[in-house]
Design a protein around this motif. Structure first.
Motif, short mmCIF file in Angstrom:
data_model
loop_
_atom_site.label_atom_id
_atom_site.label_comp_id
_atom_site.label_asym_id
_atom_site.label_seq_id
_atom_site.Cartn_x
_atom_site.Cartn_y
_atom_site.Cartn_z
N ARG A 71 73.76 45.90 29.53
CA ARG A 71 73.48 45.14 28.31
C ARG A 71 74.79 44.93 27.58
NH1 ARG A 71 73.08 47.36 23.29
NH2 ARG A 71 73.19 49.61 23.05
N GLN A 72 74.78 43.96 26.70
CA GLN A 72 75.98 43.67 25.92
C GLN A 72 75.90 44.32 24.55
OE1 GLN A 72 76.75 39.49 25.09
NE2 GLN A 72 78.94 39.89 24.86
N LEU A 73 77.03 44.79 24.09
CA LEU A 73 77.15 45.33 22.73
C LEU A 73 76.66 44.29 21.74
CD1 LEU A 73 78.47 47.61 20.89
CD2 LEU A 73 80.49 46.13 20.88
N GLY A 74 75.82 44.70 20.80
CA GLY A 74 75.28 43.78 19.81
C GLY A 74 75.47 44.28 18.40
N PRO A 75 75.21 43.42 17.42
CA PRO A 75 75.38 43.80 16.01
C PRO A 75 74.59 45.04 15.60
CG PRO A 75 75.04 41.43 16.21
CD PRO A 75 74.80 42.01 17.56
N ALA A 76 73.39 45.21 16.14
CA ALA A 76 72.56 46.36 15.76
C ALA A 76 73.20 47.68 16.19
CB ALA A 76 71.17 46.24 16.36
N ASP A 77 74.02 47.65 17.25
CA ASP A 77 74.66 48.88 17.73
C ASP A 77 75.56 49.49 16.67
OD1 ASP A 77 73.44 48.80 20.26
OD2 ASP A 77 74.96 47.40 20.98
N TYR A 78 76.16 48.67 15.84
CA TYR A 78 77.04 49.16 14.78
C TYR A 78 76.26 49.88 13.68
CZ TYR A 78 80.71 46.40 16.95
OH TYR A 78 81.63 45.89 17.83
N ARG A 79 74.98 49.56 13.59
CA ARG A 79 74.11 50.19 12.60
C ARG A 79 73.39 51.40 13.21
NH1 ARG A 79 70.58 46.19 12.23
NH2 ARG A 79 69.28 47.15 13.81
N ASP A 80 73.02 51.30 14.47
CA ASP A 80 72.13 52.29 15.09
C ASP A 80 72.83 53.50 15.69
OD1 ASP A 80 70.08 50.58 14.39
OD2 ASP A 80 69.88 49.72 16.40
N PHE A 81 74.13 53.39 15.97
CA PHE A 81 74.84 54.50 16.61
C PHE A 81 75.85 55.12 15.65
CE2 PHE A 81 73.11 52.20 20.15
CZ PHE A 81 72.71 53.22 21.00
N ASP A 82 76.11 56.41 15.87
CA ASP A 82 77.13 57.12 15.08
C ASP A 82 78.52 56.86 15.64
OD1 ASP A 82 75.34 58.64 13.27
OD2 ASP A 82 74.65 59.52 15.15
N TRP A 83 78.62 56.87 16.99
CA TRP A 83 79.90 56.69 17.65
C TRP A 83 79.80 55.65 18.76
CZ3 TRP A 83 84.49 58.41 16.14
CH2 TRP A 83 84.55 59.51 15.27
N LEU A 84 80.77 54.76 18.83
CA LEU A 84 80.95 53.81 19.93
C LEU A 84 82.17 54.30 20.68
CD1 LEU A 84 80.46 50.50 17.89
CD2 LEU A 84 78.71 51.92 18.99
N LEU A 85 81.94 54.89 21.85
CA LEU A 85 82.99 55.56 22.61
C LEU A 85 83.45 54.65 23.74
CD1 LEU A 85 81.34 59.08 22.65
CD2 LEU A 85 83.14 58.22 21.11
N CYS A 86 84.67 54.17 23.63
CA CYS A 86 85.19 53.12 24.50
C CYS A 86 86.02 53.68 25.65
CB CYS A 86 86.04 52.16 23.69
SG CYS A 86 85.12 51.41 22.33
N ALA A 87 85.89 53.02 26.81
CA ALA A 87 86.58 53.44 28.01
C ALA A 87 88.09 53.22 27.92
CB ALA A 87 86.02 52.71 29.24
N ASP A 88 88.50 52.15 27.26
CA ASP A 88 89.94 51.84 27.20
C ASP A 88 90.29 51.14 25.89
OD1 ASP A 88 89.34 49.05 27.51
OD2 ASP A 88 89.29 49.33 29.68
N ARG A 89 91.58 50.95 25.69
CA ARG A 89 92.07 50.36 24.44
C ARG A 89 91.61 48.91 24.26
NH1 ARG A 89 95.67 54.21 25.35
NH2 ARG A 89 97.33 53.33 26.59
N ALA A 90 91.54 48.15 25.33
CA ALA A 90 91.10 46.74 25.21
C ALA A 90 89.67 46.68 24.67
CB ALA A 90 91.22 46.02 26.54
N ASN A 91 88.80 47.53 25.20
CA ASN A 91 87.43 47.55 24.71
C ASN A 91 87.35 48.09 23.29
OD1 ASN A 91 85.54 46.53 26.83
ND2 ASN A 91 86.70 47.99 28.02
#
Length: 158
Positions: A71-91
């Motif tokens: 699935r693709q990251l969406g606007p609700a993810d910024y509200r629903d999650f505490d942490w967005l843990l990214c694999a690399d700097r570009a992401n």
């Protein structure tokens, strides 16, 4: 605590990370206290299962990710999650660039957040072979250990 693991297409790194973290959390005293999901910054693979090589490598370690769907990251993810843990700097840059004003979630590099490697990145194995997928699994396995330690500390403070 709600964690979202993010990579580019959500078919290699982030579903493996989700699977490893889920297995570790379920086997720990944190079961029921942490919710997990994964997503990609891109939309190329939405609805598809993880890469067959990622599925096979995870299965070799007793982790079943075959049922996950990209699935693709969406606007609700910024509200629903505490942490967005990214694999690399570009992401991480993409995640931060899309972050809406007043977002609840915080964004960080997965390996940094878990204490595995300061500013460390999980390389994309997509164009590689079995050795690259195994390397990624080993990094994510170490990250899972770090995540358990961090989550135990953070959840104790709540």
């Amino acid at each position: 605590m709600r964690l979202l693991v993010v990579c580019l297409g959500n078919i290699c790194r982030s579903p493996v990370a989700e699977g490893v973290l889920r297995a570790r959390i379920q086997a720990s005293t944190l079961a029921g206290q942490v919710e997990l999901d994964s997503a990609g910054t891109g939309d190329w693979h939405v609805g598809q299962p993880p890469d067959r090589r990622a599925i096979a490598n995870a299965a070799e370690h007793g982790i079943d990710i075959a049922g996950l769907r990209a699935r693709q990251l969406g606007p609700a993810d910024y509200r629903d999650f505490d942490w967005l843990l990214c694999a690399d700097r570009a992401n991480l840059r993409d995640v931060r660039a899309r972050m809406p004003h007043g977002a609840h979630a915080r964004a960080a590099l997965l390996l940094d957040w878990t204490g595995v490697e300061h500013e460390g990145e999980v390389p994309d194995p997509y164009t590689g072979g079995p050795a690259q997928f195994e390397h990624v699994f080993q990094l994510l396995d170490r990250a899972a250990d770090g995540a358990i330690a961090r989550l135990r500390q953070e959840l104790r403070l709540r």
